[in-house]
Scaffold this motif. Structure first.
Motif, PDB file in Angstrom:
ATOM      1  N   ASP A  51       1.614  -5.099  -6.972  1.00 33.32           N
ATOM      2  CA  ASP A  51       0.732  -5.616  -7.995  1.00 33.32           C
ATOM      3  C   ASP A  51      -0.742  -5.211  -7.690  1.00 33.32           C
ATOM      4  OD1 ASP A  51       2.763  -6.950  -9.014  1.00 33.32           O
ATOM      5  OD2 ASP A  51       2.808  -8.751  -8.017  1.00 33.32           O
ATOM      6  N   VAL A  52      -1.035  -4.467  -6.522  1.00 26.66           N
ATOM      7  CA  VAL A  52      -2.421  -3.972  -6.042  1.00 26.66           C
ATOM      8  C   VAL A  52      -2.537  -2.601  -5.864  1.00 26.66           C
ATOM      9  CG1 VAL A  52      -2.145  -4.887  -3.635  1.00 26.66           C
ATOM     10  CG2 VAL A  52      -4.188  -4.955  -4.740  1.00 26.66           C
ATOM     11  N   ASP A  53      -3.634  -1.856  -5.861  1.00 28.72           N
ATOM     12  CA  ASP A  53      -3.865  -0.848  -5.576  1.00 28.72           C
ATOM     13  C   ASP A  53      -4.322  -0.768  -3.966  1.00 28.72           C
ATOM     14  OD1 ASP A  53      -4.500   1.959  -5.103  1.00 28.72           O
ATOM     15  OD2 ASP A  53      -6.456   1.734  -6.243  1.00 28.72           O
ATOM     16  N   ILE A  54      -3.394  -0.006  -3.146  1.00 30.88           N
ATOM     17  CA  ILE A  54      -3.728  -0.285  -1.555  1.00 30.88           C
ATOM     18  C   ILE A  54      -4.944   0.480  -1.247  1.00 30.88           C
ATOM     19  CG2 ILE A  54      -2.865   0.815   0.501  1.00 30.88           C
ATOM     20  CD1 ILE A  54       0.109   0.447  -0.248  1.00 30.88           C
ATOM     21  N   THR A  55      -5.436   1.235  -2.070  1.00 31.96           N
ATOM     22  CA  THR A  55      -6.713   2.032  -1.620  1.00 31.96           C
ATOM     23  C   THR A  55      -8.030   0.884  -1.725  1.00 31.96           C
ATOM     24  OG1 THR A  55      -6.845   2.794  -3.927  1.00 31.96           O
ATOM     25  CG2 THR A  55      -6.037   4.301  -2.050  1.00 31.96           C
ATOM     26  N   SER A  56      -7.744   0.046  -2.696  1.00 30.96           N
ATOM     27  CA  SER A  56      -8.737  -1.007  -3.014  1.00 30.96           C
ATOM     28  C   SER A  56      -8.837  -1.938  -1.997  1.00 30.96           C
ATOM     29  CB  SER A  56      -8.505  -1.741  -4.485  1.00 30.96           C
ATOM     30  OG  SER A  56      -7.450  -2.431  -4.156  1.00 30.96           O
ATOM     31  N   LEU A  57      -7.992  -2.250  -0.899  1.00 33.65           N
ATOM     32  CA  LEU A  57      -8.214  -3.087   0.023  1.00 33.65           C
ATOM     33  C   LEU A  57      -8.878  -2.726   1.406  1.00 33.65           C
ATOM     34  CD1 LEU A  57      -4.245  -3.769   0.384  1.00 33.65           C
ATOM     35  CD2 LEU A  57      -5.908  -5.212  -0.892  1.00 33.65           C
ATOM     36  N   HIS A  58      -9.370  -1.593   1.310  1.00 32.39           N
ATOM     37  CA  HIS A  58     -10.478  -0.965   2.518  1.00 32.39           C
ATOM     38  C   HIS A  58      -9.969  -1.565   3.700  1.00 32.39           C
ATOM     39  CE1 HIS A  58     -13.126  -0.289  -0.844  1.00 32.39           C
ATOM     40  NE2 HIS A  58     -13.118  -1.459  -1.421  1.00 32.39           N
ATOM     41  N   LYS A  93      -8.992  -1.087   7.566  1.00 30.81           N
ATOM     42  CA  LYS A  93      -9.631  -0.241   8.855  1.00 30.81           C
ATOM     43  C   LYS A  93      -8.638   0.675   9.451  1.00 30.81           C
ATOM     44  CE  LYS A  93     -10.910  -4.011  10.562  1.00 30.81           C
ATOM     45  NZ  LYS A  93     -11.644  -5.203  11.464  1.00 30.81           N
ATOM     46  N   ASN A  94      -7.265   0.212   9.504  1.00 27.68           N
ATOM     47  CA  ASN A  94      -6.447   0.979  10.092  1.00 27.68           C
ATOM     48  C   ASN A  94      -4.961   0.518   9.525  1.00 27.68           C
ATOM     49  OD1 ASN A  94      -5.373  -1.475  11.681  1.00 27.68           O
ATOM     50  ND2 ASN A  94      -7.288  -1.044  12.708  1.00 27.68           N
ATOM     51  N   PRO A  95      -3.862   1.129   9.909  1.00 32.73           N
ATOM     52  CA  PRO A  95      -2.420   0.862   9.341  1.00 32.73           C
ATOM     53  C   PRO A  95      -2.235  -0.476   9.544  1.00 32.73           C
ATOM     54  CG  PRO A  95      -2.311   3.041  10.273  1.00 32.73           C
ATOM     55  CD  PRO A  95      -3.683   2.510  10.426  1.00 32.73           C
ATOM     56  N   LYS A  96      -2.524  -1.099  10.741  1.00 26.57           N
ATOM     57  CA  LYS A  96      -2.042  -2.343  10.882  1.00 26.57           C
ATOM     58  C   LYS A  96      -2.974  -3.514  10.126  1.00 26.57           C
ATOM     59  CE  LYS A  96      -2.050  -5.621  14.947  1.00 26.57           C
ATOM     60  NZ  LYS A  96      -3.442  -6.407  14.973  1.00 26.57           N
ATOM     61  N   LEU A 129      -4.111  -2.806   7.209  1.00 25.76           N
ATOM     62  CA  LEU A 129      -3.664  -2.698   5.692  1.00 25.76           C
ATOM     63  C   LEU A 129      -2.376  -3.373   5.621  1.00 25.76           C
ATOM     64  CD1 LEU A 129      -3.440  -1.373   3.138  1.00 25.76           C
ATOM     65  CD2 LEU A 129      -1.894   0.647   4.030  1.00 25.76           C
ATOM     66  N   TRP A 130      -1.183  -3.602   6.524  1.00 30.10           N
ATOM     67  CA  TRP A 130      -0.186  -4.426   6.492  1.00 30.10           C
ATOM     68  C   TRP A 130      -0.483  -6.067   6.444  1.00 30.10           C
ATOM     69  CZ3 TRP A 130       4.936  -3.493   6.011  1.00 30.10           C
ATOM     70  CH2 TRP A 130       5.517  -2.098   5.842  1.00 30.10           C
ATOM     71  N   LYS A 131      -1.605  -6.067   7.201  1.00 28.74           N
ATOM     72  CA  LYS A 131      -2.127  -7.584   7.266  1.00 28.74           C
ATOM     73  C   LYS A 131      -2.491  -7.869   5.998  1.00 28.74           C
ATOM     74  CE  LYS A 131      -5.544 -10.495   9.128  1.00 28.74           C
ATOM     75  NZ  LYS A 131      -6.636 -10.787  10.352  1.00 28.74           N
ATOM     76  N   LYS A 132      -3.538  -7.324   5.359  1.00 25.28           N
ATOM     77  CA  LYS A 132      -4.060  -7.572   4.047  1.00 25.28           C
ATOM     78  C   LYS A 132      -2.771  -7.654   2.981  1.00 25.28           C
ATOM     79  CE  LYS A 132      -8.505  -5.364   4.792  1.00 25.28           C
ATOM     80  NZ  LYS A 132      -9.280  -6.706   4.628  1.00 25.28           N
ATOM     81  N   VAL A 133      -1.893  -6.914   2.812  1.00 21.00           N
ATOM     82  CA  VAL A 133      -0.778  -6.835   1.888  1.00 21.00           C
ATOM     83  C   VAL A 133      -0.106  -8.105   2.168  1.00 21.00           C
ATOM     84  CG1 VAL A 133       1.274  -5.616   1.230  1.00 21.00           C
ATOM     85  CG2 VAL A 133      -0.780  -4.506   1.741  1.00 21.00           C
TER      86      VAL A 133
END
Length: 353
Positions: A276-283, A285-288, A290-294
């Motif tokens: 439900d969200v565009d991953i690129t909009s999460l800004h 810093k690194n893959p870890k 990104l997984w945390k934000k999702v």
């Protein structure tokens, strides 16, 4: 046909035993000592899992701060027993400062860690794993640095204490191995399997990513399922006594995960399940990150303000005792009254001067 005397057979057997002892007897006599540090979710089943892994038939009790026990295992008949020193941290993340006790210069060479996460409470899962792993890693790096400085001061060649992975380890250049062997256990799988399938998938894939990122093993378990506890005991015995952990591997998110370190890869895990969200909009810093934000989009993490308030075990409900608490409240009142009277007397002295 010549008769073989029994004496000659005994002599041959004795000679064979003596030759075996001469070849490797000293190694077999050496007692192995390892240290295992258990940490994880508050009331997540750490003590119950530990007791089952040690085959101890006794009721589990809430862990008070930091507790020590040990396990022993004989490698054979009439041989010294290997020893596992076992430290268990209670209180979830509230007492993470106590990691400095089990993680010491004396234990670091034979240390491994077990992180037990309560799968039935996903809204506290990421915060728990992040806080405890950060605290442990900081202490490990501190102790390792101290050990290297001590070796230099004694003019000894510093021993490289960083964990070295095999050259063919999957994604070796992309991961950040935990300084010591790490096992992540997802507990209360019996409650977790009642979750919606999409939520189970997010939790499972996130923990697969975290485990692979830290070069850790991962297993889901429940003390109510004997087959899962048997597999869990195999992983525990591997860390505590160096035994074979078994060859079972299961990466299917619809089943209990059983993934020994090195059996997974980023290509198998895939990208974060953000629908439900565009991953690129999460800004990120690194893959870890990104997984945390999702993950936190799906499972907003609980506030840590309550954990900070419970830093003092005396305020923690799990350690309550009516008589002691009543006496403590009375003493607190007396202390406050004394402080007020002392403040008045000091103000009087200031006015006189």
């Amino acid at each position: 046909m010549p008769k073989i005397s029994s004496d000659s057979l005994w002599e041959q057997a004795a000679a064979e035993v003596q030759s075996l002892e001469a070849a490797g007897g000293e190694e077999e006599e050496a007692v192995s000592e390892r240290t295992v540090f258990l940490m994880g979710s508050k009331a997540g089943g750490k003590t119950s899992i530990l007791l089952r892994c040690l085959d101890r038939d006794e009721p589990s009790k809430p862990t008070l701060a930091l507790e020590y026990t040990f396990g022993r295992r004989a490698r054979g008949h009439n041989t010294p027993k290997d020893i596992a020193h076992l430290w268990e941290l209670g209180g979830g993340t509230s007492l993470s400062d106590l990691v400095q006790i089990p993680i010491s210069p004396a234990s670091i060479r034979s240390l491994s860690a077990i992180l037990i996460l309560d799968l039935s409470k996903p809204n506290a899962l990421w915060g728990t794993l992040e806080r405890l792993l950060q605290a442990s890693q900081a202490q490990l790096e501190k102790v390792s640095s101290q050990a290297q400085k001590a070796q230099k001061a004694k003019h000894q060649t510093p021993v490289h204490s960083a964990r070295v992975l095999p050259k063919d380890y999957p994604d070796r250049e992309l991961i950040s191995p935990f300084p010591v062997p790490l096992l992540i256990i997802g507990s209360k799988y019996d409650l977790f399997q009642e979750f919606d399938s999409d939520k189970r998938k997010v939790i499972s894939r996130t923990l697969r990513f975290v485990a692979h990122y830290y070069a850790a093993s991962l297993i889901f378990t429940s003390i109510k399922t004997e087959s899962l506890m048997s597999k869990t005991k195999g992983f525990f015995s591997h860390m505590a006594f160096g035994l074979d952990r078994g060859k079972t591997v299961c990466c299917d998110c619809t089943k209990p995960l059983i993934i020994p370190a090195g059996s997974d890869s980023f290509s198998q895990i895939g990208s974060p399940p953000a629908t439900d969200v565009d991953i690129t909009s999460l800004h990120a810093k690194n893959p870890k990150d990104l997984w945390k934000k999702v993950y936190e989009l799906v499972f907003p993490q609980e506030s840590t303000s309550e954990q900070r308030e419970l830093k003092d075990p005396a305020k923690d409900p799990q350690y309550s005792d009516p008589q002691i608490d009543a006496m403590r409240a009375q003493k607190d009142q007396e202390l406050e009254q004394y402080k007020r009277e002392a403040a008045k007397s000091w103000k009087g002295l200031e006015l006189e001067t």
